[in-house]
Design an enzyme around this catalytic site. Sequence first.
Site, PDB file in Angstrom:
ATOM      1  N   VAL A  16      11.725 -13.492  -3.650  1.00  0.00           N
ATOM      2  CA  VAL A  16      11.233 -14.741  -4.249  1.00  0.00           C
ATOM      3  C   VAL A  16      12.371 -15.756  -4.415  1.00  0.00           C
ATOM      4  CG1 VAL A  16       9.968 -15.764  -6.172  1.00  0.00           C
ATOM      5  CG2 VAL A  16       9.399 -13.452  -5.417  1.00  0.00           C
ATOM      6  N   TYR A 135       7.636   0.181 -18.356  1.00  0.00           N
ATOM      7  CA  TYR A 135       7.846  -1.102 -17.673  1.00  0.00           C
ATOM      8  C   TYR A 135       6.809  -2.125 -18.112  1.00  0.00           C
ATOM      9  CZ  TYR A 135       8.269  -4.292 -13.665  1.00  0.00           C
ATOM     10  OH  TYR A 135       8.431  -5.384 -12.855  1.00  0.00           O
ATOM     11  N   PRO A 162       2.539 -13.041 -10.526  1.00  0.00           N
ATOM     12  CA  PRO A 162       2.151 -13.123  -9.121  1.00  0.00           C
ATOM     13  C   PRO A 162       1.362 -11.869  -8.711  1.00  0.00           C
ATOM     14  CG  PRO A 162       4.553 -12.945  -9.360  1.00  0.00           C
ATOM     15  CD  PRO A 162       3.939 -12.649 -10.682  1.00  0.00           C
ATOM     16  N   THR A 163       0.530 -12.000  -7.675  1.00  0.00           N
ATOM     17  CA  THR A 163      -0.080 -10.806  -7.088  1.00  0.00           C
ATOM     18  C   THR A 163       0.906 -10.261  -6.045  1.00  0.00           C
ATOM     19  OG1 THR A 163      -1.389 -12.328  -5.725  1.00  0.00           O
ATOM     20  CG2 THR A 163      -2.495 -11.315  -7.602  1.00  0.00           C
ATOM     21  N   HIS A 178       6.871  -2.197  -0.293  1.00  0.00           N
ATOM     22  CA  HIS A 178       5.453  -2.471  -0.488  1.00  0.00           C
ATOM     23  C   HIS A 178       4.732  -2.417   0.868  1.00  0.00           C
ATOM     24  CE1 HIS A 178       6.909  -4.538  -4.340  1.00  0.00           C
ATOM     25  NE2 HIS A 178       6.232  -3.463  -4.690  1.00  0.00           N
ATOM     26  N   LYS A 186       7.392  -0.238  10.222  1.00  0.00           N
ATOM     27  CA  LYS A 186       6.802   0.905  10.932  1.00  0.00           C
ATOM     28  C   LYS A 186       6.310   0.487  12.323  1.00  0.00           C
ATOM     29  CE  LYS A 186       3.976   4.846   9.531  1.00  0.00           C
ATOM     30  NZ  LYS A 186       2.920   5.318   8.646  1.00  0.00           N
TER      31      LYS A 186
END
Length: 316
Positions: A16, A135, A162-163, A178, A186
Amino acid sequence: MTQDKVIIVTGGSGLVGKAIEWVIENDKGKFGKMEGEKWIFLTSKDGDLRSVEATRAIFDKYNPTHVIHLAALVGGLFKNMKYKLDFLRDNLLINDNVKKVVSCLSTCIFPDKTTYPIDETMIHNGPPHDSNFGYAYAKRLIDAQNKAYYDQFGDKFTSVIPTNVFGPHDNYDLQDSHVIPGLIHKCYLAKKNKTPFVVAGTGKPRRQFIYSRDLAKLFIWVLREYDEIDPIILSVGEKDEVSIKDVADAIVKAMDFKESYTFDTTKADGQYKKTASNDKLLKYLPDFEFTPFETAVKESVEWFIQNYDSARTGKN
């Protein structure tokens, strides 16, 4: 020329932080750098925010008026909760110069048992999921502190939620990344090695993904114009939710991957949906244009290919 605003961005080398820096430097519209603003992007090389002395030295050096606090998003700095204190926020209290702080929360702070879509009013409605307990409560306390600071001192400390964020400068480590950066890495390796691209699960779960450069614009807007103390969810809407299969399809297309591509349905899927409402954001910014998902994935894949040697892949 005197600077009216000296803005520090902590975690400046992360996903970000780098996106905010890119928008400030490249956006020709209302989100780019404005006259009277000085932007400083801090990385861990500038000092350890877990140290009182180092944090104080940073403040003495730059004397910021505004802070976007992202350090907790980079490298799990506070995530393991070994460090209970966030000295940056403590330091803000003794620094009268700071007029506004934007902290970053996470959707994992919401109650485990909830209704969907989740919105900003639900944060404290019940305990979070056990896996994120420490957390999530630490992050919830930021919201409580923000309100206390405002009530006592009139400080404009606020927070955003944020999503799922993705984009250039992401963490592509196959062990702990993520979903989007993990699948990009990958697929890249599958193409390079001419092996099948296998996606874990059925591909059916749906998520709201926000491109880091869109999120960066919204952070800049929050810093300049959002005056509430209450948090605001920064996300695409429910109609822009995509399935994991949509994600993999977009990556395969952007990577121009021609080998075998399948889903391993023996692997668990995780939660089907975690929809968050962006109604509050749209009330403020009804005309905000999000980057189309396929375009954002394409730009992210191109960045990864061009920067593979220096990207955070777990091998460097």
